[in-house]
Design an enzyme around this catalytic site. Structure first.
Site, PDB file in Angstrom:
ATOM      1  CG  ASN A 320      -2.020  -1.065   1.049  1.00 27.08           C
ATOM      2  OD1 ASN A 320      -2.867  -0.968   0.168  1.00 27.08           O
ATOM      3  ND2 ASN A 320      -1.947  -2.118   1.861  1.00 27.08           N
ATOM      4  CE  LYS A 497      33.404 -17.658  14.685  1.00 22.33           C
ATOM      5  NZ  LYS A 497      32.575 -18.793  14.308  1.00 22.33           N
TER       6      LYS A 497
HETATM    7  C1  LIG Z   1       3.732  -5.464  -8.221  1.00 20.76           C
HETATM    8  C2  LIG Z   1       3.389  -4.439  -7.204  1.00 20.76           C
HETATM    9  C3  LIG Z   1       2.108  -3.898  -7.163  1.00 20.76           C
HETATM   10  C4  LIG Z   1       1.791  -2.929  -6.226  1.00 20.76           C
HETATM   11  N1  LIG Z   1       0.570  -2.345  -6.253  1.00 20.76           N
HETATM   12  C5  LIG Z   1       0.263  -1.353  -5.376  1.00 20.76           C
HETATM   13  C6  LIG Z   1      -0.972  -0.687  -5.440  1.00 20.76           C
HETATM   14  O1  LIG Z   1      -1.796  -0.974  -6.306  1.00 20.76           O
HETATM   15  N2  LIG Z   1      -1.244   0.280  -4.529  1.00 20.76           N
HETATM   16  C7  LIG Z   1      -0.346   0.627  -3.568  1.00 20.76           C
HETATM   17  O2  LIG Z   1      -0.645   1.494  -2.755  1.00 20.76           O
HETATM   18  N3  LIG Z   1       0.855   0.015  -3.487  1.00 20.76           N
HETATM   19  C8  LIG Z   1       1.180  -0.973  -4.375  1.00 20.76           C
HETATM   20  N4  LIG Z   1       2.376  -1.601  -4.302  1.00 20.76           N
HETATM   21  C9  LIG Z   1       3.255  -1.305  -3.183  1.00 20.76           C
HETATM   22  C10 LIG Z   1       4.058  -0.028  -3.425  1.00 20.76           C
HETATM   23  O3  LIG Z   1       4.564  -0.039  -4.718  1.00 20.76           O
HETATM   24  C11 LIG Z   1       5.210   0.043  -2.415  1.00 20.76           C
HETATM   25  O4  LIG Z   1       4.731  -0.113  -1.105  1.00 20.76           O
HETATM   26  C12 LIG Z   1       5.891   1.414  -2.524  1.00 20.76           C
HETATM   27  O5  LIG Z   1       6.216   1.676  -3.850  1.00 20.76           O
HETATM   28  C13 LIG Z   1       7.127   1.461  -1.670  1.00 20.76           C
HETATM   29  O6  LIG Z   1       7.774   2.665  -1.947  1.00 20.76           O
HETATM   30  P1  LIG Z   1       9.224   2.966  -1.380  1.00 20.76           P
HETATM   31  O7  LIG Z   1       9.583   4.331  -1.801  1.00 20.76           O
HETATM   32  O8  LIG Z   1       9.256   2.628   0.068  1.00 20.76           O
HETATM   33  O9  LIG Z   1      10.166   1.866  -2.074  1.00 20.76           O
HETATM   34  P2  LIG Z   1      10.680   1.781  -3.577  1.00 20.76           P
HETATM   35  O10 LIG Z   1       9.690   2.350  -4.518  1.00 20.76           O
HETATM   36  O11 LIG Z   1      11.090   0.369  -3.819  1.00 20.76           O
HETATM   37  O12 LIG Z   1      11.941   2.732  -3.588  1.00 20.76           O
HETATM   38  C14 LIG Z   1      13.092   2.430  -2.867  1.00 20.76           C
HETATM   39  C15 LIG Z   1      14.231   3.165  -3.547  1.00 20.76           C
HETATM   40  O13 LIG Z   1      15.366   3.102  -2.692  1.00 20.76           O
HETATM   41  C16 LIG Z   1      16.509   2.895  -3.483  1.00 20.76           C
HETATM   42  N5  LIG Z   1      17.519   2.245  -2.636  1.00 20.76           N
HETATM   43  C17 LIG Z   1      17.421   1.057  -1.987  1.00 20.76           C
HETATM   44  N6  LIG Z   1      18.541   0.795  -1.313  1.00 20.76           N
HETATM   45  C18 LIG Z   1      19.380   1.838  -1.536  1.00 20.76           C
HETATM   46  C19 LIG Z   1      20.695   2.138  -1.106  1.00 20.76           C
HETATM   47  N7  LIG Z   1      21.392   1.311  -0.314  1.00 20.76           N
HETATM   48  N8  LIG Z   1      21.268   3.278  -1.537  1.00 20.76           N
HETATM   49  C20 LIG Z   1      20.590   4.130  -2.351  1.00 20.76           C
HETATM   50  N9  LIG Z   1      19.331   3.895  -2.779  1.00 20.76           N
HETATM   51  C21 LIG Z   1      18.739   2.765  -2.378  1.00 20.76           C
HETATM   52  C22 LIG Z   1      16.034   1.983  -4.597  1.00 20.76           C
HETATM   53  O14 LIG Z   1      16.903   2.045  -5.728  1.00 20.76           O
HETATM   54  C23 LIG Z   1      14.651   2.537  -4.869  1.00 20.76           C
HETATM   55  O15 LIG Z   1      14.696   3.530  -5.861  1.00 20.76           O
HETATM   56  C24 LIG Z   1       2.747  -2.542  -5.260  1.00 20.76           C
HETATM   57  C25 LIG Z   1       4.037  -3.072  -5.312  1.00 20.76           C
HETATM   58  C26 LIG Z   1       4.357  -3.996  -6.282  1.00 20.76           C
HETATM   59  C27 LIG Z   1       5.767  -4.532  -6.352  1.00 20.76           C
HETATM   60  C1  LIG Z   2      28.252 -20.819  14.862  1.00 16.19           C
HETATM   61  C2  LIG Z   2      29.639 -20.668  14.441  1.00 16.19           C
HETATM   62  O1  LIG Z   2      30.227 -19.626  14.542  1.00 16.19           O
HETATM   63  C3  LIG Z   2      30.294 -21.852  13.846  1.00 16.19           C
HETATM   64  O2  LIG Z   2      30.604 -21.534  12.554  1.00 16.19           O
HETATM   65  C4  LIG Z   2      31.465 -22.154  14.685  1.00 16.19           C
HETATM   66  O3  LIG Z   2      32.607 -22.110  13.955  1.00 16.19           O
HETATM   67  C5  LIG Z   2      31.243 -23.403  15.461  1.00 16.19           C
HETATM   68  O4  LIG Z   2      31.601 -24.554  14.785  1.00 16.19           O
HETATM   69  P1  LIG Z   2      30.925 -25.965  15.188  1.00 16.19           P
HETATM   70  O5  LIG Z   2      29.550 -25.888  14.649  1.00 16.19           O
HETATM   71  O6  LIG Z   2      31.771 -27.016  14.523  1.00 16.19           O
HETATM   72  O7  LIG Z   2      30.935 -26.058  16.687  1.00 16.19           O
END
Ligand SMILES: Cc1cc2nc3c(=O)[nH]c(=O)nc-3n(C[C@H](O)[C@H](O)[C@H](O)COP(=O)(O)OP(=O)(O)OC[C@H]3O[C@@H](n4cnc5c(N)ncnc54)[C@H](O)[C@@H]3O)c2cc1C
Ligand SMILES: CC(=O)[C@@H](O)[C@H](O)COP(=O)(O)O
Length: 656
Positions: A320, A497
C-alpha cells in the site's frame, strides 16, 4: 530546527517526503541508487484501503486517512508541475465467484449477480455478485513518481542519482554520516526510505515480496473504454488507465530479489484476468515487468523515530505504499521538523519487533538500548564451580575490555527449534552467543525470529559474518551486525566474529581476506574476533593489527572431529597475548575439556550441541567440560612419564 535532511531512497516514499520537507523549509537531498528499480514504478497504483480488506484497525485508519489526503495532494503536485498524475477516483468493483459469507463494512455495497453484470458489462459469466467500493480509486503511479520528482527538482531538492548507500555510520545514538560509493555524506537528519532494500542498511524485518505485472492495450477497434473502474478479483486486479492501457497484477512471491518475469507468473495473471473479463484474451500485450514490495513480518509499515535521534524510518509499506504516500510524507515531516509524533504512528514503531517497550517522545532511546554490564544468562550457577575455593586465581575471560565469567560461547544454528536453542543456551551457562548476521537478515530457514528469541539484556551478542566469501562482503556484513546489535539493545557492542570463507566443502577461512578485513574493521573501531585455521603466524599477524582474540579451528566447522590441530593451537596459545578461543569442530565434552586443559581461554561450540539427541543436556555437559578443563589447566596437570609409577608407596609395606 533541523536544516539538512538526507533521504535514502527515491521511490514514492522518499520523493513524497522530500517534497513535503522542502515545502516546510528544510534543505533536502535524496540519495538513490536507481529511481526506476523501485516498487513505486512496478505498482498498479490502486488506492484501495477498503477493497484490500485490511484487518489491522490502525493500518486501515492510516490508509483511509491517506486516501482522504489524495485529492488535495494531487492538486498541489499538479499545480506545481503542470503535469498529470492520472489520479482517478473511479471506484473499485470486487466481483466474486461464490456468494460471500461475511459482510463488508461500509463504505462497501453488495451487488447481486444481475446488478454487477448490469453495472459492469463483459464480466465472466461465473461472477455471482460483487462489492462496490465507491470511495476507492487509482493513480498512475509511474506518472505520479515523475510528477513528484519534477516537483522536488523545481522546489530545489538536491538529487544524487546512481549513488548507493553502503552503511549508516553511528556513534553514541546519533548517525554521523552515510558511507556511499562516492564518499561519506553528512546531514543533520536522515530518513531511511529504501523500500525492500532497507534491511541491507539496518536490521529491520523488511523483506522483498516479488510481484509480476503486465500491461495490455485496448485495441483500436474497441471505441469506448471497456472498463472505467478497477476490477479487484481473486488473485488478480485489472486496472484500466485513461490512456487505454490496462494494468494486470500481481503475483506475490517469496523469492528474495530473484528478477524477471516467468511463464508461470504471467500465465497465472492471464488466466485469472480472462476469467474475470474474458474479452481481454484478444487484447495485445504491451509490456511485462516485476517489482519488489517492501514487506515486514507483520505486513505493516515501519514509521517514525529509530534507535538514533537523528534517523527517521519510513519503510515496509508492502502492498500500500502508493496509497500511503501522502500521509507518510505529512507525518514524517512532523516527526523530523516539529518533533511531534501522531499517536497513530506509535502502532508502526520499529520497536514492536523487539521485546521492549516503545519509547515515548520525551524519553531518550537509551533505556531501550542499555543492558546490564555483567552478563549472566541466569542459568550459569550450576556451572560456576569457583576456582577460588581451591586457591586458584581466575579473573574471568576478558575480551576487548569486557569481562565474562563463562568461557563457553555457543551459536544459534542447526537447532531443531527455537525452543531447543533457547533451552540449550540457558543450559550451557554461556554469556556470549554468536549470530549469523546474513542468515538472520535474510530470514534463512531456521533463522526466522531468531534475533528476537534471546534476551540480549543477558546474553552478549557476537555477530558473525558467516556466508561471506570476500573481505569486502565481510566488512559490509560486520557493519550490519553492529547495527543489528544496536537495534537489539546493545548500543556499545562493537564485537564481530570475522569469517571470510570462500570454500564451501571444508569451510576453511581465507587467511589473506581475513587479515585484510580485520585490518579495516579494527580501523573502524570493531573488536574483531577472527576465525582462522590454526596457523600461528597468521594468529600473530592478526594480533599485531589489533584483533581482540584469535579463534583457531579445532577441525572443520560442523565436522565434530574434535581436536585435530592440537600442536598448532598449543603454539598459538604459547605466543598469544590476546585470548585464544578454540572454535569449530569440537564434537564431545571430552574434547572441550581437552582444549581448555591446553590453556585455551575459551571455546565456541555450536554443532556438537545443536545436533546432539538431547541438545540442552549436551549444552550442559559442554558447559561443565569447559569449566572442568579450565580448572584442570589452572590446577596444573601432572607430567607425562614414560613408565608406570605405582600409586601406593613402595616402602613401609606389610610383608606376609
Ligand atoms: C507489483 C506491485 C504492485 C503494487 N501495487 C500497489 C498498489 O496498487 N497500490 C499501492 O498502494 N501500493 C502498491 N504496491 C506497493 C508499493 O509499490 C510500495 O509499497 C511502494 O512503492 C514502496 O515505496 P518505497 O519508496 O518505500 O520503495 P521503492 O519504490 O522500492 O523505492 C526504494 C528506492 O530506494 C533505493 N535504494 C534502496 N537501497 C538503496 C541504497 N542502499 N542506496 C541508495 N538507494 C537505495 C532503490 O533504488 C529505490 O529507488 C505494489 C508493489 C508492487 C511490487
Ligand atoms: C556458529 C559458528 O560460529 C560456527 O561456525 C562455529 O565455527 C562453530 O563450529 P561448530 O559448529 O563445529 O561447533
Amino acid at each position: 530546527m533541523t536544516n539538512d535532511v538526507l533521504i535514502i531512497g527515491g521511490g514514492i516514499i522518499g520523493l513524497a517526503c522530500a517534497v513535503e520537507l522542502k515545502l516546510r523549509g528544510a534543505n533536502v537531498t535524496v540519495v538513490c541508487r536507481d529511481f526506476t528499480a523501485a516498487a513505486s514504478h512496478a505498482a498498479a497504483g490502486m488506492l484501495a484501503p477498503d477493497a484490500e480488506n485490511i484487518a489491522d484497525a490502525a493500518m486501515l485508519d492510516l490508509c483511509r486517512r491517506s486516501l482522504s489526503l489524495y485529492p488535495d495532494w494531487i492538486s498541489k503536485l499538479e499545480e506545481l508541475t503542470s503535469l498529470n498524475t492520472g489520479y482517478w477516483p473511479s471506484g473499485i468493483f470486487a466481483p466474486v465467484y461464490q456468494s460471500p459469507i461475511t459482510n463488508h463494512q461500509s463504505p462497501a455495497y453488495w451487488l447481486d449477480k444481475a446488478a454487477i453484470h448490469e453495472y459492469q458489462p463483459g464480466l465472466g459469466a461465473d461472477v455471482v455478485g460483487g462489492w462496490w467500493y465507491p470511495e476507492n480509486g487509482q493513480v498512475d503511479n509511474q506518472a505520479l513518481v515523475k510528477v513528484l520528482r519534477t516537483a522536488a527538482e523545481s522546489l530545489g531538492v538536491s538529487f544524487k542519482d546512481g549513488v548507493t548507500v553502503e552503511a549508516i555510520a553511528q556513534q553514541e545514538g546519533q548517525v554521523i554520516g552515510i558511507q556511499t560509493n562516492i564518499g561519506f555524506l553528512r546531514a543533520d537528519h536522515y530518513l531511511l526510505a529504501a523500500g525492500a532494500w532497507s534491511n541491507q542498511l539496518l536490521p529491520l524485518p523488511v523483506r522483498p515480496r516479488k510481484g509480476q505485472m503486465l500491461r495490455l492495450r485496448v485495441p483500436e477497434f474497441v471505441q469506448e473504454l471497456p472498463l472505467t473502474r478497477v476490477l479487484f478479483g481473486e488473485n488478480i486486479y485489472i486496472v484500466p488507465r485513461r490512456n487505454r492501457s490496462i494494468v494486470l497484477g500481481a503475483t506475490s512471491e517469496n523469492v528474495g530479489f530473484t528478477p524477471d518475469n516467468t511463464p508461470a507468473g504471467i500465465q497465472s495473471l492471464l488466466q485469472a484476468a480472462t476469467r474475470l473479463f474474458p474479452q481481454l484474451a484478444d487484447y495485445p500485450i504491451q509490456e511485462m515487468w516485476w517489482g519488489f514490495r517492501p514487506a515486514t513480518s507483520d505486513e505493516l509499515p515501519i514509521l517514525g523515530e529509530s534507535h538514533c535521534k537523528n534517523l527517521t524510518l519510513a519503510t515496509g509499506h508492502y502492498r500500500n505504499g502508493i496509497l500511503l504516500a501522502p500521509v507518510t510524507a505529512n507525518l514524517i515531516a512532523d516527526v523530523i521538523l516539529s518533533k511531534t509524533t501522531d499517536p497513530l504512528f506509535t502502532h508502526f514503531h520499529y520497536s514492536r519487533f523487539q521485546n521492549t517497550p516503545v519509547p515515548t517522545q520525551s524519553s531518550t532511546t537509551t533505556s531501550m538500548l542499555t543492558h546490564p554490564a555483567n552478563f549472566t544468562n541466569g542459568h550459569s550457577k550450576n556451572l560456576s564451580l569457583q576456582p577460588a575455593e581451591f586457591n586458584l586465581q581466575d579473573s574471568g575471560l576478558v575480551i576487548a575490555g569486557k569481562t565474562f565469567q563463562s568461557r563457553l560461547m555457543t551459536g544459534t544454528g542447526k537447532y531443531r527449534s527455537i525452543d531447543e536453542m533457547q533451552k540449550s543456551v540457558a543450559a550451557s551457562g554461556c554469556q556470549i552467543v554468536t549470530v549469523a548476521v546474513r542468515r538472520v537478515q535474510t530470514n534463512a530457514p531456521g533463522h526466522e525470529g531468531l534475533a528476537e528469541a534471546l534476551d540480549w539484556g543477558k546474553i552478549w551478542m557476537l555477530p558473525n559474518t558467516a556466508g561471506c566469501q570476500t573481505a569486502e562482503e565481510a566488512i559490509r556484513v560486520a557493519r550490519l551486525g553492529r547495527e543489528m546489535a544496536k537495534l537489539l539493545g546493545q548500543e556499545d557492542n562493537n564485537f564481530v566474529k570475522l569469517e571470510v570463507i570462500p570454500d564451501a566443502k571444508y569451510l576453511l577461512p581465507d587467511p589473506i581476506g581475513t587479515l585484510q578485513a580485520a585490518e579495516q574493521l579494527v580501523k573502524e573501531g570493531f573488536a574483531v574476533l577472527p576465525y582462522i585455521n590454526a596457523d600461528p603466524m597468521l594468529a600473530k599477524r592478526l594480533e599485531e593489527v589489533g584483533c581482540a582474540t584469535v579463534m583457531p579451528l579445532a577441525a572443520p566447522i560442523g565436522s565434530g572431529q574434535g581436536l585435530k590441530t592440537t600442536a598448532n593451537i598449543q603454539i598459538i596459545i604459547e605466543n598469544a597475548t590476546v585470548p585464544v578461543v578454540v572454535d569449530a569442530g569440537i564434537g564431545a565434552p571430552s574434547e572441550a575439556a581437552q582444549a581448555m586443559e591446553l590453556g585455551a581461554d575459551a571455546l565456541l561450540i555450536n554443532s556438537a550441541i545443536a545436533l546432539a539427541e538431547n541438545a540442552p543436556a549436551m549444552a550442559y555437559a559442554m558447559g561443565l567440560a569447559t569449566v572442568a578443563g579450565r580448572i584442570a589447566y589452572l590446577a596444573g596437570r601432572m607430567p607425562i612419564k614414560n613408565y608406570a609409577s605405582a600409586s601406593s608407596p613402595l616402602t613401609g609395606t606389610i610383608t606376609g
